[in-house]
Design an enzyme around this catalytic site. Sequence first.
Site, PDB file in Angstrom:
ATOM      1  N   ASP A  30       0.845  -1.196   0.000  1.00 42.04           N
ATOM      2  CA  ASP A  30       0.000   0.000   0.000  1.00 42.04           C
ATOM      3  C   ASP A  30       0.880   1.245   0.000  1.00 42.04           C
ATOM      4  O   ASP A  30       1.898   1.312   0.697  1.00 42.04           O
ATOM      5  CB  ASP A  30      -0.915  -0.010   1.237  1.00 42.04           C
ATOM      6  CG  ASP A  30      -2.076   0.966   1.104  1.00 42.04           C
ATOM      7  OD1 ASP A  30      -3.221   0.523   0.985  1.00 42.04           O
ATOM      8  OD2 ASP A  30      -1.821   2.201   1.126  1.00 42.04           O
ATOM      9  N   HIS A  46     -11.269  -7.552 -13.049  1.00 40.50           N
ATOM     10  CA  HIS A  46     -11.938  -6.441 -12.385  1.00 40.50           C
ATOM     11  C   HIS A  46     -13.247  -6.898 -11.745  1.00 40.50           C
ATOM     12  O   HIS A  46     -14.174  -7.304 -12.436  1.00 40.50           O
ATOM     13  CB  HIS A  46     -12.218  -5.298 -13.363  1.00 40.50           C
ATOM     14  CG  HIS A  46     -12.851  -4.114 -12.692  1.00 40.50           C
ATOM     15  ND1 HIS A  46     -12.106  -3.144 -12.042  1.00 40.50           N
ATOM     16  CD2 HIS A  46     -14.150  -3.779 -12.516  1.00 40.50           C
ATOM     17  CE1 HIS A  46     -12.921  -2.254 -11.512  1.00 40.50           C
ATOM     18  NE2 HIS A  46     -14.174  -2.617 -11.786  1.00 40.50           N
ATOM     19  N   ASN A  86     -12.950  -3.176   2.607  1.00 38.58           N
ATOM     20  CA  ASN A  86     -13.917  -2.079   2.693  1.00 38.58           C
ATOM     21  C   ASN A  86     -14.811  -2.172   1.460  1.00 38.58           C
ATOM     22  O   ASN A  86     -14.318  -2.279   0.340  1.00 38.58           O
ATOM     23  CB  ASN A  86     -13.189  -0.733   2.713  1.00 38.58           C
ATOM     24  CG  ASN A  86     -12.326  -0.561   3.951  1.00 38.58           C
ATOM     25  OD1 ASN A  86     -12.700  -0.996   5.031  1.00 38.58           O
ATOM     26  ND2 ASN A  86     -11.171   0.058   3.799  1.00 38.58           N
ATOM     27  N   GLY A  92     -16.181   2.682   3.413  1.00 40.68           N
ATOM     28  CA  GLY A  92     -14.901   3.390   3.309  1.00 40.68           C
ATOM     29  C   GLY A  92     -14.055   2.984   2.123  1.00 40.68           C
ATOM     30  O   GLY A  92     -12.862   3.273   2.077  1.00 40.68           O
ATOM     31  N   THR A  94     -12.313   3.303  -1.257  1.00 42.39           N
ATOM     32  CA  THR A  94     -11.917   4.459  -2.070  1.00 42.39           C
ATOM     33  C   THR A  94     -11.450   4.063  -3.465  1.00 42.39           C
ATOM     34  O   THR A  94     -11.407   4.903  -4.354  1.00 42.39           O
ATOM     35  CB  THR A  94     -10.789   5.266  -1.384  1.00 42.39           C
ATOM     36  OG1 THR A  94      -9.655   4.421  -1.191  1.00 42.39           O
ATOM     37  CG2 THR A  94     -11.246   5.823  -0.047  1.00 42.39           C
ATOM     38  N   HIS A  97     -12.013  -1.463  -7.054  1.00 38.03           N
ATOM     39  CA  HIS A  97     -11.561  -2.766  -7.559  1.00 38.03           C
ATOM     40  C   HIS A  97     -11.349  -3.590  -6.297  1.00 38.03           C
ATOM     41  O   HIS A  97     -10.557  -3.191  -5.424  1.00 38.03           O
ATOM     42  CB  HIS A  97     -10.268  -2.597  -8.372  1.00 38.03           C
ATOM     43  CG  HIS A  97      -9.710  -3.867  -8.941  1.00 38.03           C
ATOM     44  ND1 HIS A  97      -9.403  -4.002 -10.289  1.00 38.03           N
ATOM     45  CD2 HIS A  97      -9.386  -5.054  -8.362  1.00 38.03           C
ATOM     46  CE1 HIS A  97      -8.922  -5.225 -10.509  1.00 38.03           C
ATOM     47  NE2 HIS A  97      -8.895  -5.872  -9.348  1.00 38.03           N
ATOM     48  N   HIS A  99     -10.359  -5.429  -3.221  1.00 39.79           N
ATOM     49  CA  HIS A  99      -9.026  -5.637  -2.658  1.00 39.79           C
ATOM     50  C   HIS A  99      -9.127  -5.981  -1.191  1.00 39.79           C
ATOM     51  O   HIS A  99     -10.043  -5.550  -0.493  1.00 39.79           O
ATOM     52  CB  HIS A  99      -8.135  -4.399  -2.861  1.00 39.79           C
ATOM     53  CG  HIS A  99      -8.738  -3.113  -2.371  1.00 39.79           C
ATOM     54  ND1 HIS A  99      -9.672  -2.412  -3.076  1.00 39.79           N
ATOM     55  CD2 HIS A  99      -8.533  -2.424  -1.224  1.00 39.79           C
ATOM     56  CE1 HIS A  99     -10.017  -1.324  -2.395  1.00 39.79           C
ATOM     57  NE2 HIS A  99      -9.342  -1.315  -1.262  1.00 39.79           N
TER      58      HIS A  99
HETATM   59  P1  5GP Z   1      -9.745   1.333   0.347  1.00 34.11           P
HETATM   60  O1  5GP Z   1      -9.834   2.632   1.089  1.00 34.11           O
HETATM   61  O2  5GP Z   1     -10.438   1.405  -0.994  1.00 34.11           O
HETATM   62  O3  5GP Z   1     -10.142   0.120   1.144  1.00 34.11           O
HETATM   63  O4  5GP Z   1      -8.190   1.107   0.085  1.00 34.11           O
HETATM   64  C1  5GP Z   1      -7.517   1.674  -0.976  1.00 34.11           C
HETATM   65  C2  5GP Z   1      -6.056   1.619  -0.629  1.00 34.11           C
HETATM   66  O5  5GP Z   1      -5.318   1.837  -1.816  1.00 34.11           O
HETATM   67  C3  5GP Z   1      -5.616   2.706   0.358  1.00 34.11           C
HETATM   68  O6  5GP Z   1      -5.067   2.082   1.514  1.00 34.11           O
HETATM   69  C4  5GP Z   1      -4.587   3.513  -0.416  1.00 34.11           C
HETATM   70  O7  5GP Z   1      -3.499   3.934   0.383  1.00 34.11           O
HETATM   71  C5  5GP Z   1      -4.158   2.558  -1.509  1.00 34.11           C
HETATM   72  N1  5GP Z   1      -3.752   3.202  -2.740  1.00 34.11           N
HETATM   73  C6  5GP Z   1      -4.408   4.200  -3.414  1.00 34.11           C
HETATM   74  N2  5GP Z   1      -3.750   4.523  -4.535  1.00 34.11           N
HETATM   75  C7  5GP Z   1      -2.644   3.716  -4.583  1.00 34.11           C
HETATM   76  C8  5GP Z   1      -1.569   3.590  -5.521  1.00 34.11           C
HETATM   77  O8  5GP Z   1      -1.490   4.271  -6.543  1.00 34.11           O
HETATM   78  N3  5GP Z   1      -0.613   2.661  -5.237  1.00 34.11           N
HETATM   79  C9  5GP Z   1      -0.666   1.877  -4.111  1.00 34.11           C
HETATM   80  N4  5GP Z   1       0.327   1.005  -3.928  1.00 34.11           N
HETATM   81  N5  5GP Z   1      -1.671   1.964  -3.210  1.00 34.11           N
HETATM   82  C10 5GP Z   1      -2.645   2.880  -3.450  1.00 34.11           C
HETATM   83 ZN    ZN Z   2     -10.110  -2.842 -11.860  1.00 39.34          ZN
END
Ligand code: 5GP
Ligand code: ZN
Length: 113
Positions: A30, A46, A86, A92, A94, A97, A99
């Site tokens: 991350d 996807h 999430n 939450g 963001t 896709h 993950h």
């Molecule tokens: P979410 O909030 O959707 O559960 O998690 C998204 C995660 O993706 C966040 O922890 C954020 O730091 C990480 N993230 C967002 N953009 C990038 C990126 O360009 N590269 C990497 N390695 N992580 C990313």
């Molecule tokens: Zn995707």
Amino acid sequence: MSDCLFCKIAAGEIPSTCVYSDDDVFAFRDINPQAPTHILVIPRQHIACADEITAENSALVAKCFEAIAKIARQEGLTGGYRVINNCGEDGGQTVCHLHFHILGGKKLSERMI
Ligand code: 5GP
Ligand code: ZN
């Protein structure tokens, strides 16, 4: 999905620090780590979010969890770790896709459940 950040990362079009890769799963560090070890595990295909898991694609989710066990061993997370997904705005999420966050490398304190 041509405009999906994580599709682009899995395809190598956007750089990342890969920790695991196979035909179905990609995992990378991350960019904004919330623990000493913070890894994102994604299916290469996807799937927008957990709400879109179906009988047709759920084998990919199982593959993600097989990878999670391998990555945890590889990263030396012998004391345990947390896996978080999430889903949707209220959850939450963001990046749209699917993950799974692997968080570890220290005793995790904050908890929701
Ligand atoms: P979410 O909030 O959707 O559960 O998690 C998204 C995660 O993706 C966040 O922890 C954020 O730091 C990480 N993230 C967002 N953009 C990038 C990126 O360009 N590269 C990497 N390695 N992580 C990313
Ligand atoms: Zn995707």
